[in-house]
Design a protein around this motif. Sequence first.
Motif, short mmCIF file in Angstrom:
data_model
loop_
_atom_site.label_atom_id
_atom_site.label_comp_id
_atom_site.label_asym_id
_atom_site.label_seq_id
_atom_site.Cartn_x
_atom_site.Cartn_y
_atom_site.Cartn_z
N GLY A 183 34.72 82.66 39.45
CA GLY A 183 35.43 83.71 40.17
C GLY A 183 34.93 85.06 39.69
O GLY A 183 33.72 85.25 39.50
N LEU A 184 35.85 85.98 39.48
CA LEU A 184 35.49 87.35 39.09
C LEU A 184 34.77 87.35 37.75
O LEU A 184 35.34 87.01 36.72
N CYS A 185 33.50 87.72 37.79
CA CYS A 185 32.67 87.72 36.59
C CYS A 185 31.86 89.01 36.55
O CYS A 185 31.25 89.41 37.56
N GLU A 186 31.86 89.66 35.41
CA GLU A 186 31.17 90.94 35.26
C GLU A 186 29.69 90.71 34.96
O GLU A 186 29.34 90.21 33.89
N SER A 187 28.84 91.09 35.89
CA SER A 187 27.40 90.94 35.69
C SER A 187 26.65 91.83 36.66
O SER A 187 27.23 92.44 37.56
N TYR A 205 36.05 95.97 37.86
CA TYR A 205 36.40 95.22 36.66
C TYR A 205 37.40 95.94 35.76
O TYR A 205 37.87 95.35 34.78
N ALA A 206 37.73 97.18 36.08
CA ALA A 206 38.61 97.97 35.21
C ALA A 206 39.95 97.26 34.98
O ALA A 206 40.67 96.94 35.93
N GLY A 207 40.25 96.97 33.73
CA GLY A 207 41.53 96.37 33.36
C GLY A 207 41.71 94.92 33.74
O GLY A 207 42.80 94.37 33.56
N ALA A 208 40.67 94.29 34.27
CA ALA A 208 40.82 92.92 34.80
C ALA A 208 40.47 91.84 33.78
O ALA A 208 40.76 90.67 33.99
N GLU A 209 39.79 92.20 32.70
CA GLU A 209 39.29 91.23 31.72
C GLU A 209 38.58 90.07 32.43
O GLU A 209 39.00 88.91 32.35
N LEU A 237 36.09 78.22 37.83
CA LEU A 237 36.59 79.05 36.75
C LEU A 237 36.94 80.44 37.27
O LEU A 237 36.15 81.05 38.00
N MET A 238 38.11 80.92 36.90
CA MET A 238 38.50 82.28 37.22
C MET A 238 39.14 82.91 35.98
O MET A 238 39.69 82.19 35.14
N PRO A 239 39.09 84.23 35.86
CA PRO A 239 39.83 84.87 34.78
C PRO A 239 41.33 84.71 35.03
O PRO A 239 41.75 84.56 36.18
N VAL A 240 42.11 84.78 33.98
CA VAL A 240 43.57 84.64 34.13
C VAL A 240 44.12 85.73 35.04
O VAL A 240 45.10 85.52 35.76
N SER A 241 43.45 86.87 35.08
CA SER A 241 43.93 87.99 35.89
C SER A 241 43.75 87.77 37.39
O SER A 241 44.35 88.49 38.19
#
Length: 255
Positions: A183-187, A205-209, A237-241
């Motif tokens: 899911g949301l992944c910083e790259s 991505y601000a504040g999303a971890e 896989l996704m971040p908890v946020s």
Amino acid sequence: MSDTLFITGATSGFGEACARRFAEAGWKLVLTGRRADRLNALVEELSKQTEVHGLVVDVRDRKGMEEAIANLPPSFATLRGLINNAGLAVGTDPAPKCSLDDWETMVDTNIKGLLTTTSLLLPRLIAHGRGAGIINLGSIAGSYPYPGSHVYGGSKAFVKQFSLNLRCDLQGTGVRVTNIEPGLCESEFSLVRFGGDQSRYDATYAGAEPIQPQDIADTIFWVMNTPAHVNINRLELMPVSQTWAGFAIERGAKG
């Protein structure tokens, strides 16, 4: 003999993180990338840890891939793993505003490039047999639609179904197939999608971890090292946020 892994799109994001993770564990690596400067620097760095062979080639270039793989050094001839990582999304506009060229770029990379690499390397993976594995980088976009995902999401839905179908055809070879669906992944992937707009990237991505490429690399390393009789079919896989949005409803619509 050390295990050998082939990674496409190794010059950034998931591909680079996977190269570093597997190099730490002593795997021999074949790395591909379009940007020679980045690829050569990565090969030089990781060669201090393990044997690395770099291929400056675009997965969209079928002839180039055929030649590069046909000329792999003998010490890299038999592969235990393939990570089909090369992929991209271009733009976030709705379909009526999109460029057909951008759509074709996504299809050529995310679908045709993956097919080319897989087809060319299947004989080498089958030659390894038990314990070999193909890891395809899908996305939650292949399961859940959202505005602006059109061809990108469609291409990842293809990757999901192709992965399952490929498993059927490889029954009895010992070769495993897994679709990893982040899911949301910083790259850098998102920076490319936003046309290099750093402020939009930062705001996403601000504040999303968000998930990090290293998280995906650790997951793939685990998948490749599960017992040889175990196949992880697909892993989301996704971040908890992050979670799922509600259905979109247009108020006052006519017709």
